[in-house]
Design a protein around this motif. Sequence first.
Motif, PDB file in Angstrom:
ATOM      1  N   ALA A   1      61.396  67.818 -34.543  1.00  0.00           N
ATOM      2  CA  ALA A   1      62.001  66.890 -35.499  1.00  0.00           C
ATOM      3  C   ALA A   1      62.089  65.458 -34.973  1.00  0.00           C
ATOM      4  O   ALA A   1      62.892  64.673 -35.457  1.00  0.00           O
ATOM      5  CB  ALA A   1      63.379  67.383 -35.938  1.00  0.00           C
ATOM      6  N   ALA A   2      61.278  65.115 -33.981  1.00  0.00           N
ATOM      7  CA  ALA A   2      61.207  63.709 -33.571  1.00  0.00           C
ATOM      8  C   ALA A   2      60.460  62.920 -34.653  1.00  0.00           C
ATOM      9  O   ALA A   2      60.575  61.701 -34.729  1.00  0.00           O
ATOM     10  CB  ALA A   2      60.509  63.572 -32.228  1.00  0.00           C
ATOM     11  N   CYS A   3      59.662  63.609 -35.458  1.00  0.00           N
ATOM     12  CA  CYS A   3      58.987  63.014 -36.616  1.00  0.00           C
ATOM     13  C   CYS A   3      59.137  64.029 -37.772  1.00  0.00           C
ATOM     14  O   CYS A   3      59.739  65.077 -37.582  1.00  0.00           O
ATOM     15  CB  CYS A   3      57.505  62.770 -36.347  1.00  0.00           C
ATOM     16  SG  CYS A   3      57.069  62.341 -34.642  1.00  0.00           S
TER      17      CYS A   3
ATOM     18  N   VAL B   1      60.624  42.010 -30.029  1.00  0.00           N
ATOM     19  CA  VAL B   1      60.272  43.429 -30.189  1.00  0.00           C
ATOM     20  C   VAL B   1      58.946  43.503 -30.938  1.00  0.00           C
ATOM     21  O   VAL B   1      58.749  42.807 -31.936  1.00  0.00           O
ATOM     22  CB  VAL B   1      61.363  44.178 -31.003  1.00  0.00           C
ATOM     23  CG1 VAL B   1      60.982  45.638 -31.214  1.00  0.00           C
ATOM     24  CG2 VAL B   1      62.725  44.099 -30.301  1.00  0.00           C
ATOM     25  N   ALA B   2      58.040  44.355 -30.448  1.00  0.00           N
ATOM     26  CA  ALA B   2      56.771  44.567 -31.159  1.00  0.00           C
ATOM     27  C   ALA B   2      56.518  46.062 -31.263  1.00  0.00           C
ATOM     28  O   ALA B   2      56.805  46.818 -30.332  1.00  0.00           O
ATOM     29  CB  ALA B   2      55.616  43.892 -30.418  1.00  0.00           C
ATOM     30  N   CYS B   3      55.960  46.492 -32.381  1.00  0.00           N
ATOM     31  CA  CYS B   3      55.618  47.903 -32.537  1.00  0.00           C
ATOM     32  C   CYS B   3      54.321  48.206 -31.784  1.00  0.00           C
ATOM     33  O   CYS B   3      53.638  47.300 -31.313  1.00  0.00           O
ATOM     34  CB  CYS B   3      55.460  48.249 -34.013  1.00  0.00           C
ATOM     35  SG  CYS B   3      53.942  47.572 -34.718  1.00  0.00           S
ATOM     36  N   VAL B   4      53.957  49.484 -31.730  1.00  0.00           N
ATOM     37  CA  VAL B   4      52.772  49.902 -30.971  1.00  0.00           C
ATOM     38  C   VAL B   4      51.492  49.306 -31.571  1.00  0.00           C
ATOM     39  O   VAL B   4      50.689  48.671 -30.879  1.00  0.00           O
ATOM     40  CB  VAL B   4      52.657  51.443 -30.976  1.00  0.00           C
ATOM     41  CG1 VAL B   4      51.389  51.875 -30.270  1.00  0.00           C
ATOM     42  CG2 VAL B   4      53.889  52.084 -30.343  1.00  0.00           C
TER      43      VAL B   4
HETATM   44 FE1  SRM Z   1      57.368  53.974 -37.309  1.00  0.00          FE
HETATM   45  C1  SRM Z   1      54.900  55.451 -39.082  1.00  0.00           C
HETATM   46  C2  SRM Z   1      55.542  54.114 -34.526  1.00  0.00           C
HETATM   47  C3  SRM Z   1      60.124  53.226 -35.536  1.00  0.00           C
HETATM   48  C4  SRM Z   1      58.908  52.915 -40.175  1.00  0.00           C
HETATM   49  N1  SRM Z   1      55.555  54.718 -36.870  1.00  0.00           N
HETATM   50  C5  SRM Z   1      54.694  55.329 -37.738  1.00  0.00           C
HETATM   51  C6  SRM Z   1      53.508  55.941 -36.985  1.00  0.00           C
HETATM   52  C7  SRM Z   1      53.855  57.345 -36.634  1.00  0.00           C
HETATM   53  C8  SRM Z   1      52.137  55.813 -37.689  1.00  0.00           C
HETATM   54  C9  SRM Z   1      51.687  56.961 -38.574  1.00  0.00           C
HETATM   55  O1  SRM Z   1      52.451  57.421 -39.441  1.00  0.00           O
HETATM   56  O2  SRM Z   1      50.537  57.356 -38.410  1.00  0.00           O
HETATM   57  C10 SRM Z   1      53.491  55.010 -35.738  1.00  0.00           C
HETATM   58  C11 SRM Z   1      52.870  55.602 -34.468  1.00  0.00           C
HETATM   59  C12 SRM Z   1      52.261  54.507 -33.624  1.00  0.00           C
HETATM   60  C13 SRM Z   1      51.871  54.939 -32.276  1.00  0.00           C
HETATM   61  O3  SRM Z   1      50.649  54.941 -31.989  1.00  0.00           O
HETATM   62  O4  SRM Z   1      52.729  55.237 -31.453  1.00  0.00           O
HETATM   63  C14 SRM Z   1      54.945  54.607 -35.672  1.00  0.00           C
HETATM   64  N2  SRM Z   1      57.781  53.841 -35.382  1.00  0.00           N
HETATM   65  C15 SRM Z   1      56.862  53.830 -34.380  1.00  0.00           C
HETATM   66  C16 SRM Z   1      57.491  53.423 -33.057  1.00  0.00           C
HETATM   67  C17 SRM Z   1      56.878  54.102 -31.847  1.00  0.00           C
HETATM   68  C18 SRM Z   1      57.395  51.891 -32.965  1.00  0.00           C
HETATM   69  C19 SRM Z   1      57.696  51.290 -31.620  1.00  0.00           C
HETATM   70  O5  SRM Z   1      56.936  50.377 -31.289  1.00  0.00           O
HETATM   71  O6  SRM Z   1      58.647  51.655 -30.949  1.00  0.00           O
HETATM   72  C20 SRM Z   1      58.957  53.793 -33.357  1.00  0.00           C
HETATM   73  C21 SRM Z   1      59.272  55.215 -33.019  1.00  0.00           C
HETATM   74  C22 SRM Z   1      60.694  55.525 -33.322  1.00  0.00           C
HETATM   75  C23 SRM Z   1      61.163  56.879 -32.876  1.00  0.00           C
HETATM   76  O7  SRM Z   1      61.326  57.055 -31.674  1.00  0.00           O
HETATM   77  O8  SRM Z   1      61.405  57.728 -33.729  1.00  0.00           O
HETATM   78  C24 SRM Z   1      58.992  53.613 -34.864  1.00  0.00           C
HETATM   79  N3  SRM Z   1      59.231  53.286 -37.770  1.00  0.00           N
HETATM   80  C25 SRM Z   1      60.181  52.930 -36.873  1.00  0.00           C
HETATM   81  C26 SRM Z   1      61.208  52.172 -37.511  1.00  0.00           C
HETATM   82  C27 SRM Z   1      62.409  51.548 -36.837  1.00  0.00           C
HETATM   83  C28 SRM Z   1      63.634  52.414 -36.914  1.00  0.00           C
HETATM   84  O9  SRM Z   1      63.581  53.557 -37.360  1.00  0.00           O
HETATM   85  O10 SRM Z   1      64.680  51.932 -36.512  1.00  0.00           O
HETATM   86  C29 SRM Z   1      60.855  52.069 -38.846  1.00  0.00           C
HETATM   87  C30 SRM Z   1      61.604  51.262 -39.931  1.00  0.00           C
HETATM   88  C31 SRM Z   1      62.811  51.953 -40.421  1.00  0.00           C
HETATM   89  C32 SRM Z   1      62.492  52.885 -41.531  1.00  0.00           C
HETATM   90  O11 SRM Z   1      62.158  54.033 -41.267  1.00  0.00           O
HETATM   91  O12 SRM Z   1      62.549  52.460 -42.686  1.00  0.00           O
HETATM   92  C33 SRM Z   1      59.612  52.781 -38.998  1.00  0.00           C
HETATM   93  N4  SRM Z   1      57.001  54.193 -39.296  1.00  0.00           N
HETATM   94  C34 SRM Z   1      57.724  53.628 -40.297  1.00  0.00           C
HETATM   95  C35 SRM Z   1      57.057  53.891 -41.552  1.00  0.00           C
HETATM   96  C36 SRM Z   1      57.536  53.417 -42.946  1.00  0.00           C
HETATM   97  C37 SRM Z   1      58.479  54.371 -43.553  1.00  0.00           C
HETATM   98  C38 SRM Z   1      58.818  54.010 -44.974  1.00  0.00           C
HETATM   99  O13 SRM Z   1      59.885  54.371 -45.439  1.00  0.00           O
HETATM  100  O14 SRM Z   1      57.992  53.423 -45.670  1.00  0.00           O
HETATM  101  C39 SRM Z   1      55.896  54.627 -41.237  1.00  0.00           C
HETATM  102  C40 SRM Z   1      54.829  55.149 -42.217  1.00  0.00           C
HETATM  103  C41 SRM Z   1      55.269  56.379 -42.941  1.00  0.00           C
HETATM  104  O15 SRM Z   1      56.289  56.991 -42.673  1.00  0.00           O
HETATM  105  O16 SRM Z   1      54.522  56.742 -43.851  1.00  0.00           O
HETATM  106  C42 SRM Z   1      55.883  54.787 -39.810  1.00  0.00           C
END
Ligand code: SRM
Length: 564
Positions: free
Chosen positions: A135-137, A424-427
Amino acid sequence: MSAPLSDFERIKADSRYLRGTIAEGLADPVTGAISDDDGKLLKFHGSYQQDDRDLREERRRQKLESAYSFMLRARLPGGVVTPGQWLEFDRIAREYANGTLRITTRQTFQWHGIIKRKLKPTIAAIHAQLASTIAACGDVVRNVVSTANPVETAAHAEAYAWAARLSDGLAPRTRAYHEIWLDGEPLVGEPEHEPLYGATYLPRKFKIGLAIPPLNDVDVFAQDLGLIAIAEQGELKGFNIAVGGGMGATHGDATTYPRLASVLGFVTPDQLFATAETVVAVQRDWGNRVERKHARLKYTLDHRGLDVFKAELERRLGFAFEPARAYRFDHNGDRYGWIEGHDGRWHLTLHIESGRLADHGERRWLSGLRELAKLHQGDFRLTCNQNVIVANVPAEARARIDAIVEAHGLDGYRRHGAFRRDAVACVALPTCGLAMAEAERYLPDFLDRVEVLLSRHGLSDAPILLRISGCPNGCSRPYLGEIALVGRGPGRYDLRLGADARGQRLNVPHLENADEAAILAELDRLFARYAAEREAGERFGDFLWRVAVVAAAPTRRIPLEVNV
Ligand code: SRM
Ligand code: SF4
C-alpha cells in the motif's frame, strides 16, 4: 443507464484481493516486464513497472524490448528509519537497485532500477527489517506522513504515534502480499476479507498527513485527509480535521485542478481513528469509479458539497464535530541544523537536494549516511521536503556526527542559501513514465541560474520557495510553491507564482509553456521589483499579491453530469 465502471475497477474486482497473475508474471523468464493488468495491481504492493526513457528510442531502433525495471517504495509511517534499517536499505540500493536511495515528498524511500527477478528478494529483505512496501502506492490509504520532528514536545511523540497507528490500522488486510513476496502459505478454507476496503478497494489513492503547528512541513492541506494537531502547553488535545486536498491536474482540462483541504471541525484523540476510517469509507462509497480523473476525494466533495459530506460523516460516526480550534502555521519548510528536543536529545536536519542519496565526486551522500548509520544510536527521520533528520542524538555524539557530515559533503545546509535549501523537485525523467519535462535533473542548473539573478538584486538570503514538477500531477506539490515550474514538454514549463510558503494558498498560472529564457527574464523583472518595493519581512509570494502581479484565478468546478 449508468456509465460503465473504469477498466481499473474490473482489474481490481477480478484480482482476488490483489493477486492477479503477478506471481506467474514474475516467474516468466521470456520478458523483463509483467502484463499491464498485473502492473496496475503491482502498485498496491508498492512497486511500479518502468523503463529507462533515456534508452527508449535507441532500444526501439534496435528492436529490443524496452529496458524494463521496477521502482519500489517503502511504507514508513512518519518517515522513521532505524540505523539497522538504513544500513539494509543502503545495501539494497547498491546491490539490487541503481545505487541510489531516493527520499520522496511523502517521507519514505524509493529504489529505482530493480530488475524483475530481483524484486522478490528485495521486498523480502525490506520485510526482514520489519518494514513493508504494501500500500505504498495503489487505491488505498498510503503511507501516513507526519511532522518530521516528533520529539520536540511530548505531544509531538504522541502525534507521531497516531500517524503510525493510522498507517497500520488502515492498511489492506489481504494475504496476497505474503503469498507473492514472502512465500506465505496460500489461504485455504477461510475466505479473504477486506473489512474496510471490500474487494474493489478505493476509487483512487488516498493520502493522510498530520501536521503539528506551527510547522506545516507535510503540507497538510494537500492531503485527502489532513490532521492538524492541537496542543496546549505541550499536551495533545485533539485534531482539526481537513478533507479534500490534492494537487493533481491535467493540462488543458479545467475539470481537474489542485485543491486545498477544507477544515471540517475538531475531534478528540479518542474520536480520531473512527473519524479517519469513516472519511475513507464515505469516499469508498461515494467516490467516482467511472472516471479516474475525477475519483479523488476533492472531486467527491466538490460534487456532493462539503456540508452534505460532513453530515454523512457525522451520521455514520454518531457524533458531531466540535468547531475547529485556532491554529497558526509559520511555514512548510524544514528547519536545518541542530535543534534540541524536549528531553535534551538533539536532531540534525540535513539538506538532500531532490532527496537523491548518491555518491558523485565530493558529494558522497550515500556513503556519508551509511557511516552515520553505523555509529548512530538514535534514529533517522525522512521529511516531506525530501530531507533527512539525524534524530535523537546525545549531546556528546554531536561532534562525531558533524565530522562525518562535513567529510562527505553533507554540510550543504550550512553553505547554501535558503532558495537552494528549500527547493523541491519531483523525480521525472528518466524513470517516471508520465514526465513531460525534466525536474530533478534540471533542478541544479535552474538553481544556479536563478541564484545569479537573486544575487544581482541583493536577494541571496531571501527565502523563496521553489518547486518543480515534470508534469501537472504535482508530485513536488508545485501548486504550493511561491515559484513553481510545471512541465509541459521538453524544456518547457508553466510558470506559476504566489503561494504563501505556509501551505495555505495555492499559486496561480503566470506564464504558459515557457522556455528557460522567458522564465528567467520574467523572474529577473519580478526580483528587481521585489528588491525595491517589498515591505519588511514580506515573502515573495505575498508581495506578488500585494502589488497585483498575480490575481485570483476563477474557481473551477467539474460539471455535475460527469459525477456518478
Ligand atoms: Fe506522485 C504518479 C512520484 C508524491 C501526485 N508519482 C507518480 C508516479 C508513480 C508516476 C506514475 O504513476 O507512473 C511517479 C513515479 C516517478 C518515479 O520514477 O519515481 C511519482 N510522487 C512521486 C514521488 C516519488 C515524487 C518525489 O519526487 O518525491 C513522491 C512519492 C511519494 C510517496 O512516497 O508516496 C510523489 N505524487 C506525490 C504528491 C505529493 C504528496 O502526496 O504530498 C502528489 C500530489 C498530491 C496528490 O496526490 O494530489 C502526487 N503522483 C501524483 C499523481 C496525480 C494524482 C491525481 O490526483 O491526479 C500521479 C498520477 C496518478 O496518480 O495517476 C502520480
Ligand atoms: Fe512524474 Fe509528473 Fe510526478 Fe514528476 S509530477 S514524478 S513527472 S508524475
